[in-house]
Design an enzyme around this catalytic site. Structure first.
Site, mmCIF file in Angstrom:
data_model
loop_
_atom_site.group_PDB
_atom_site.id
_atom_site.type_symbol
_atom_site.label_atom_id
_atom_site.label_comp_id
_atom_site.label_asym_id
_atom_site.label_seq_id
_atom_site.Cartn_x
_atom_site.Cartn_y
_atom_site.Cartn_z
ATOM 1 N N LYS A 1 -25.411 9.085 -5.521
ATOM 2 C CA LYS A 1 -25.985 9.171 -6.865
ATOM 3 C C LYS A 1 -27.199 8.249 -7.013
ATOM 4 O O LYS A 1 -27.402 7.628 -8.053
ATOM 5 C CB LYS A 1 -24.920 8.844 -7.907
ATOM 6 C CG LYS A 1 -23.732 9.802 -7.838
ATOM 7 C CD LYS A 1 -22.807 9.650 -9.000
ATOM 8 C CE LYS A 1 -21.622 10.580 -8.929
ATOM 9 N NZ LYS A 1 -21.900 11.955 -8.706
ATOM 10 N N CYS A 2 -28.015 8.215 -6.005
ATOM 11 C CA CYS A 2 -29.175 7.328 -5.934
ATOM 12 C C CYS A 2 -30.452 8.178 -5.973
ATOM 13 O O CYS A 2 -30.449 9.327 -5.542
ATOM 14 C CB CYS A 2 -29.093 6.545 -4.618
ATOM 15 S SG CYS A 2 -30.498 5.474 -4.251
ATOM 16 N N GLY A 3 -31.518 7.602 -6.462
ATOM 17 C CA GLY A 3 -32.797 8.308 -6.429
ATOM 18 C C GLY A 3 -33.241 8.626 -5.011
ATOM 19 O O GLY A 3 -34.043 9.527 -4.788
ATOM 20 N N LEU A 4 -32.700 7.901 -4.030
ATOM 21 C CA LEU A 4 -33.054 8.129 -2.631
ATOM 22 C C LEU A 4 -32.080 9.087 -1.929
ATOM 23 O O LEU A 4 -32.255 9.385 -0.749
ATOM 24 C CB LEU A 4 -33.101 6.796 -1.875
ATOM 25 C CG LEU A 4 -34.142 5.790 -2.384
ATOM 26 C CD1 LEU A 4 -34.000 4.463 -1.661
ATOM 27 C CD2 LEU A 4 -35.544 6.339 -2.250
ATOM 28 N N THR A 5 -31.064 9.567 -2.637
ATOM 29 C CA THR A 5 -30.060 10.455 -2.040
ATOM 30 C C THR A 5 -30.670 11.665 -1.325
ATOM 31 O O THR A 5 -30.154 12.060 -0.276
ATOM 32 C CB THR A 5 -29.029 10.894 -3.099
ATOM 33 O OG1 THR A 5 -28.371 9.728 -3.600
ATOM 34 C CG2 THR A 5 -27.989 11.838 -2.525
#
Length: 187
Positions: free
Chosen positions: A41-45
């Site tokens: 659930k990360c912007g980098l996922t």
């Protein structure tokens, strides 16, 4: 402790695969390993896609990507190992080895991450841009040698030695990362 002792110590650290089996990095001896702390659930996922593409393109040459879920940063990996495995397979068709969720930073960090950050206390390229972006979002970046966020990358050579470290915002197709991987594969 000599470099050889550090290498064998990293290789011997007990790990658990995402499906609960015992493992160590020594299971991948002879391969170039790209160790990445991941989160769903990360912007980098979306980096999962690039990591999987890199793995598929270079696995026959001896590269293995190893994903280590961690919930250290803003609770961005809240699920169980089963939840994470389902997410990775259904959303990104991840086929590279995934491991059980661990702690990657702070006083309770897993021995693997203690060893990795000790062996490579700073990334190859400056991570100041990443740290500034975190600060702009009101997130106090960790102090070095701690990893600052999800998707930090460590390259480990065929012999088990940590070769390089790359910041979270380094994409799987970044030329600097690819150069290090290709050089390690050529060894």
């Amino acid at each position: 402790m000599s470099d050889g002792d550090v290498t064998s110590a990293i290789e011997a650290i007990p790990l658990r695969t995402i499906d609960g089996k015992f493992a160590t990095l020594a299971d991948f001896t002879g391969k170039v390993r790209l160790v990445v702390n991941v989160a769903s659930k990360c912007g980098l996922t979306p980096q999962y896609a690039g990591l999987e593409s890199l793995y598929r393109a270079r696995r026959d040459a001896g590269l293995v990507v190893l994903g280590f879920p961690a919930n250290d940063f803003a609770g961005q990996e809240p699920g169980s190992d089963d939840d994470i495995q389902t997410f990775c397979s259904t959303q990104y068709d991840v086929t590279f080895p995934m491991f059980a969720k661990l702690v990657a930073t702070g006083p309770d960090k897993h021995p693997l991450y203690a060893a990795l950050t000790s062996a490579a206390p700073a990334p190859v390229k400056s991570d100041e841009g990443m740290r500034e972006r975190l600060a702009k979002h009101g997130i106090a970046p960790t102090a070095r040698p701690e990893i600052p966020w999800n998707f930090e990358k460590f390259v480990i050579g065929r012999d088990g030695a940590v070769i390089a470290r790359f910041s979270p915002d380094t994409a799987a197709d970044d030329p600097a990362l690819l150069d290090v991987i290709e050089a390690a594969l050529a060894d």
